[in-house]
Design a protein around this motif. Structure first.
Motif, PDB file in Angstrom:
ATOM      1  N   VAL A  78       0.942  -1.146  -0.194  1.00  0.00           N
ATOM      2  CA  VAL A  78      -0.037   0.186   0.034  1.00  0.00           C
ATOM      3  C   VAL A  78       1.078   1.026   0.254  1.00  0.00           C
ATOM      4  O   VAL A  78       1.351   1.643   0.445  1.00  0.00           O
ATOM      5  CB  VAL A  78      -0.845   0.295   0.983  1.00  0.00           C
ATOM      6  N   GLU A  79       0.572   2.019  -0.897  1.00  0.00           N
ATOM      7  CA  GLU A  79       1.145   3.178  -1.166  1.00  0.00           C
ATOM      8  C   GLU A  79       0.335   4.297  -0.315  1.00  0.00           C
ATOM      9  O   GLU A  79      -0.970   4.931  -0.930  1.00  0.00           O
ATOM     10  CB  GLU A  79       1.782   3.881  -2.304  1.00  0.00           C
ATOM     11  N   LEU A  80       0.650   4.563   0.676  1.00  0.00           N
ATOM     12  CA  LEU A  80      -0.266   6.050   0.888  1.00  0.00           C
ATOM     13  C   LEU A  80       0.737   7.061   0.628  1.00  0.00           C
ATOM     14  O   LEU A  80       1.858   7.530   0.901  1.00  0.00           O
ATOM     15  CB  LEU A  80       0.793   6.174   2.573  1.00  0.00           C
ATOM     16  N   VAL A  81       0.167   8.167   0.061  1.00  0.00           N
ATOM     17  CA  VAL A  81       0.934   9.533  -0.260  1.00  0.00           C
ATOM     18  C   VAL A  81      -0.099  11.046   0.541  1.00  0.00           C
ATOM     19  O   VAL A  81      -2.072  11.157  -0.040  1.00  0.00           O
ATOM     20  CB  VAL A  81       0.918  10.189  -1.889  1.00  0.00           C
ATOM     21  N   TYR A  82       0.188  11.666   1.040  1.00  0.00           N
ATOM     22  CA  TYR A  82      -0.431  12.885   1.895  1.00  0.00           C
ATOM     23  C   TYR A  82       0.040  14.362   1.953  1.00  0.00           C
ATOM     24  O   TYR A  82       0.878  14.301   2.404  1.00  0.00           O
ATOM     25  CB  TYR A  82      -1.546  12.387   3.211  1.00  0.00           C
TER      26      TYR A  82
ATOM     27  N   GLN B  84      -0.295   1.781 -15.641  1.00  0.00           N
ATOM     28  CA  GLN B  84       0.662   1.334 -14.485  1.00  0.00           C
ATOM     29  C   GLN B  84       0.714  -0.139 -14.321  1.00  0.00           C
ATOM     30  O   GLN B  84      -0.307  -0.639 -14.094  1.00  0.00           O
ATOM     31  CB  GLN B  84       1.500   1.620 -13.734  1.00  0.00           C
ATOM     32  N   GLU B  85       1.590  -1.763 -14.769  1.00  0.00           N
ATOM     33  CA  GLU B  85       1.140  -2.369 -14.504  1.00  0.00           C
ATOM     34  C   GLU B  85       1.338  -2.851 -12.596  1.00  0.00           C
ATOM     35  O   GLU B  85       2.320  -2.323 -12.831  1.00  0.00           O
ATOM     36  CB  GLU B  85       2.531  -3.407 -14.987  1.00  0.00           C
ATOM     37  N   GLY B  86       0.941  -3.596 -12.483  1.00  0.00           N
ATOM     38  CA  GLY B  86       0.446  -3.421 -11.024  1.00  0.00           C
ATOM     39  C   GLY B  86      -0.264  -3.194 -10.248  1.00  0.00           C
ATOM     40  O   GLY B  86       0.115  -3.340  -9.159  1.00  0.00           O
ATOM     41  N   LEU B  87      -0.832  -1.891 -10.951  1.00  0.00           N
ATOM     42  CA  LEU B  87      -2.016  -1.221  -9.684  1.00  0.00           C
ATOM     43  C   LEU B  87      -2.875  -2.071  -9.834  1.00  0.00           C
ATOM     44  O   LEU B  87      -3.613  -2.621 -10.658  1.00  0.00           O
ATOM     45  CB  LEU B  87      -2.526   0.495 -11.013  1.00  0.00           C
ATOM     46  N   ILE B  88      -3.452  -2.149  -8.449  1.00  0.00           N
ATOM     47  CA  ILE B  88      -4.781  -2.552  -8.109  1.00  0.00           C
ATOM     48  C   ILE B  88      -5.285  -1.839  -8.306  1.00  0.00           C
ATOM     49  O   ILE B  88      -6.885  -2.096  -8.552  1.00  0.00           O
ATOM     50  CB  ILE B  88      -3.675  -3.784  -7.191  1.00  0.00           C
ATOM     51  N   LYS B  89      -5.606  -1.073  -6.993  1.00  0.00           N
ATOM     52  CA  LYS B  89      -6.505  -0.025  -6.983  1.00  0.00           C
ATOM     53  C   LYS B  89      -6.482   1.156  -6.419  1.00  0.00           C
ATOM     54  O   LYS B  89      -5.114   1.229  -5.831  1.00  0.00           O
ATOM     55  CB  LYS B  89      -7.354  -1.038  -5.928  1.00  0.00           C
ATOM     56  N   ILE B  90      -7.163   2.212  -6.374  1.00  0.00           N
ATOM     57  CA  ILE B  90      -6.678   4.013  -5.677  1.00  0.00           C
ATOM     58  C   ILE B  90      -8.056   4.046  -5.098  1.00  0.00           C
ATOM     59  O   ILE B  90      -9.226   4.230  -5.642  1.00  0.00           O
ATOM     60  CB  ILE B  90      -6.464   4.734  -7.452  1.00  0.00           C
ATOM     61  N   TYR B  91      -7.684   4.277  -3.856  1.00  0.00           N
ATOM     62  CA  TYR B  91      -8.705   4.894  -3.050  1.00  0.00           C
ATOM     63  C   TYR B  91      -8.413   6.784  -2.796  1.00  0.00           C
ATOM     64  O   TYR B  91      -6.967   6.988  -2.574  1.00  0.00           O
ATOM     65  CB  TYR B  91      -8.870   5.006  -2.060  1.00  0.00           C
ATOM     66  N   TYR B  92      -8.704   7.487  -2.230  1.00  0.00           N
ATOM     67  CA  TYR B  92      -8.836   9.005  -2.016  1.00  0.00           C
ATOM     68  C   TYR B  92      -9.744   9.954  -0.809  1.00  0.00           C
ATOM     69  O   TYR B  92     -11.133   9.578  -1.572  1.00  0.00           O
ATOM     70  CB  TYR B  92      -8.603   9.500  -3.415  1.00  0.00           C
ATOM     71  N   GLY B  93      -9.097  10.159  -0.569  1.00  0.00           N
ATOM     72  CA  GLY B  93     -10.034  11.382   0.399  1.00  0.00           C
ATOM     73  C   GLY B  93      -9.130  12.529   1.022  1.00  0.00           C
ATOM     74  O   GLY B  93      -8.315  12.782   0.532  1.00  0.00           O
TER      75      GLY B  93
ATOM     76  N   ILE C 207      -2.851   3.999  -2.272  1.00  0.00           N
ATOM     77  CA  ILE C 207      -2.828   3.607  -4.014  1.00  0.00           C
ATOM     78  C   ILE C 207      -2.274   1.763  -3.554  1.00  0.00           C
ATOM     79  O   ILE C 207      -1.025   1.437  -2.515  1.00  0.00           O
ATOM     80  CB  ILE C 207      -1.838   3.870  -4.879  1.00  0.00           C
ATOM     81  N   VAL C 208      -2.978   1.313  -4.158  1.00  0.00           N
ATOM     82  CA  VAL C 208      -2.366  -0.647  -3.816  1.00  0.00           C
ATOM     83  C   VAL C 208      -1.658  -1.245  -4.969  1.00  0.00           C
ATOM     84  O   VAL C 208      -2.606  -1.065  -6.107  1.00  0.00           O
ATOM     85  CB  VAL C 208      -3.904  -1.516  -3.381  1.00  0.00           C
ATOM     86  N   TRP C 209      -0.924  -1.792  -4.880  1.00  0.00           N
ATOM     87  CA  TRP C 209       0.343  -2.283  -5.427  1.00  0.00           C
ATOM     88  C   TRP C 209       0.475  -3.859  -4.946  1.00  0.00           C
ATOM     89  O   TRP C 209       0.735  -4.051  -4.090  1.00  0.00           O
ATOM     90  CB  TRP C 209       1.560  -1.790  -5.714  1.00  0.00           C
ATOM     91  N   GLU C 210       0.429  -4.337  -6.552  1.00  0.00           N
ATOM     92  CA  GLU C 210       1.116  -5.939  -6.588  1.00  0.00           C
ATOM     93  C   GLU C 210       2.266  -6.263  -6.099  1.00  0.00           C
ATOM     94  O   GLU C 210       2.302  -6.758  -4.758  1.00  0.00           O
ATOM     95  CB  GLU C 210       0.914  -6.871  -8.033  1.00  0.00           C
TER      96      GLU C 210
ATOM     97  N   TYR D 160       6.015  -3.549  -4.158  1.00  0.00           N
ATOM     98  CA  TYR D 160       6.837  -2.565  -3.480  1.00  0.00           C
ATOM     99  C   TYR D 160       7.638  -2.281  -5.151  1.00  0.00           C
ATOM    100  O   TYR D 160       7.659  -1.191  -5.980  1.00  0.00           O
ATOM    101  CB  TYR D 160       7.076  -2.093  -3.193  1.00  0.00           C
ATOM    102  N   GLU D 161       7.771  -3.560  -5.932  1.00  0.00           N
ATOM    103  CA  GLU D 161       8.751  -3.249  -7.092  1.00  0.00           C
ATOM    104  C   GLU D 161       8.275  -2.698  -8.257  1.00  0.00           C
ATOM    105  O   GLU D 161       8.390  -2.013  -9.263  1.00  0.00           O
ATOM    106  CB  GLU D 161       9.589  -4.258  -7.174  1.00  0.00           C
ATOM    107  N   HIS D 162       6.304  -2.753  -8.116  1.00  0.00           N
ATOM    108  CA  HIS D 162       6.087  -1.746  -9.066  1.00  0.00           C
ATOM    109  C   HIS D 162       6.131  -0.889  -9.043  1.00  0.00           C
ATOM    110  O   HIS D 162       6.026  -0.039 -10.375  1.00  0.00           O
ATOM    111  CB  HIS D 162       4.088  -2.485  -9.301  1.00  0.00           C
ATOM    112  N   HIS D 163       5.813  -0.485  -8.066  1.00  0.00           N
ATOM    113  CA  HIS D 163       5.830   1.141  -7.629  1.00  0.00           C
ATOM    114  C   HIS D 163       7.231   1.579  -7.958  1.00  0.00           C
ATOM    115  O   HIS D 163       7.125   2.643  -8.645  1.00  0.00           O
ATOM    116  CB  HIS D 163       5.492   1.123  -6.441  1.00  0.00           C
ATOM    117  N   LYS D 164       8.154   0.719  -7.948  1.00  0.00           N
ATOM    118  CA  LYS D 164       9.172   1.446  -7.646  1.00  0.00           C
ATOM    119  C   LYS D 164       9.935   1.269  -9.771  1.00  0.00           C
ATOM    120  O   LYS D 164      10.492   2.229 -10.149  1.00  0.00           O
ATOM    121  CB  LYS D 164      10.676  -0.334  -7.619  1.00  0.00           C
ATOM    122  N   LYS D 165       9.329   0.822 -10.266  1.00  0.00           N
ATOM    123  CA  LYS D 165       9.539   0.400 -11.796  1.00  0.00           C
ATOM    124  C   LYS D 165       8.327   1.906 -12.377  1.00  0.00           C
ATOM    125  O   LYS D 165       9.432   2.506 -13.127  1.00  0.00           O
ATOM    126  CB  LYS D 165       8.852  -0.657 -12.370  1.00  0.00           C
ATOM    127  N   LEU D 166       7.787   2.380 -12.099  1.00  0.00           N
ATOM    128  CA  LEU D 166       7.445   3.687 -12.109  1.00  0.00           C
ATOM    129  C   LEU D 166       8.005   5.093 -12.152  1.00  0.00           C
ATOM    130  O   LEU D 166       7.825   5.977 -12.615  1.00  0.00           O
ATOM    131  CB  LEU D 166       5.646   3.284 -12.095  1.00  0.00           C
TER     132      LEU D 166
END
Length: 212
Positions: free
Chosen positions: A6-10, A37-46, A59-62, A64-70
Motif C-alpha cells: 500500500v502506497e500512502l501519499v498525503y 501502470q503494470e501492477g496497479l490494483i486499486k486507488i482510493y482517495y479522500g 494506492i494498492v500495488w501488487e 513495491y517493485e511495481h511502483h518502484k518501476k514507475l
C-alpha cells in the motif's frame, strides 16, 4: 502472488479537494497515469476527518517493485508528480509518501465508511518484535469477529518501508465514533493500546475513502 504493498501519499489539499474530497474530475489526470501502470490494483482517495485539510491517496500495488518501476521511469513519473498539483497544495506544506507491505489483504478496510490509519513508531531502546506482536494482536482481534461487530469491519497492517521502526495499521469502521467508543469501553482493547503506547508513539487519523 503475495500480499499487496500500500502506497500512502498525503499532504495539504487544494481548495477544490477540500470542498469536494471525492471529486473524480480533480484526480482524473494523475489517476489515469496510475491506472495505466503494470501492477496497479486499486486507488482510493479522500480527506482526513480530523483536520479537513489533508488529502490522502491510498494506492494498492501488487508489489513495491511495481511502483518502484514507475518511480524510475524518467518520462512517465514527472508527468504524474506534476499532475498532482490539482490535489496537493505544496505551498502549504510537504507531501509525504510511505509504502506499507501488508500482511493480509486491505481492501475491506479501505472500503468501509471510514478507515483508521494508525502509525506506531518504536521508541528508542524498546523491542521492535514486541511492538510488531502487539500490532498483529490488535489486527487479529478485529478480524476474529464478524465484520461489523462493534462497528469494525476489517484490519490490515504491515511495516513501513521508509521508517525502519514503524508499523501501520488500517482498520475499517462504520464511523469515527464507533472506533472511539470501542477503545474507551473494551477492556482488551484498552489494555493492548496501553501496551503499544508504552513502547511507541502512536498517531491516529481517520479518512473516508472513495474507490476511483
Amino acid at each position: 502472488m503475495g500480499n499487496p504493498t500500500v502506497e500512502l501519499v498525503y499532504g495539504p489539499a487544494t481548495e477544490l479537494v477540500r470542498q469536494d474530497p471525492h471529486n473524480k474530475d480533480v484526480v482524473a489526470t494523475p489517476f489515469s497515469v496510475l491506472k495505466a501502470q503494470e501492477g496497479l490494483i486499486k486507488i482510493y482517495y479522500g480527506v482526513q476527518h480530523e483536520d479537513k485539510v489533508t488529502a490522502y491517496h491510498v494506492i494498492v500495488w501488487e508489489s513495491y517493485e511495481h511502483h518502484k518501476k514507475l518511480m524510475d521511469d524518467t518520462t512517465t513519473y514527472p508527468k504524474l508528480t506534476g499532475s498532482v498539483e490539482s490535489v496537493f497544495d505544496k505551498s502549504k506544506g510537504p507531501v509525504t509518501m510511505l509504502h506499507v507491505d501488508t500482511t493480509n489483504e486491505p481492501y475491506k478496510a479501505f472500503e468501509a465508511p471510514v478507515v483508521e490509519i494508525a502509525t506506531f513508531t518504536l521508541r528508542e531502546g524498546q523491542s521492535k518484535s514486541e511492538l510488531e506482536g502487539l500490532v498483529k494482536t490488535l489486527a487479529d482481534a478485529i478480524n476474529a469477529n464478524e465484520p461489523g461487530t462493534n462497528g469494525a469491519f476489517h484490519a490490515s497492517w504491515g511495516p513501513a518501508r521508509e521508517k525502519d521502526n514503524a508499523f501501520v495499521l488500517f482498520i475499517g469502521w462504520s464511523s469515527v465514533d464507533a472506533h472511539w467508543n470501542l477503545v474507551k469501553s473494551d477492556p482488551g482493547a484498552i489494555a493492548l493500546i496501553g501496551r503499544c503506547r508504552a513502547i511507541s508513539d502512536v498517531e491516529v487519523v481517520h479518512v473516508p475513502l472513495a474507490l476511483y
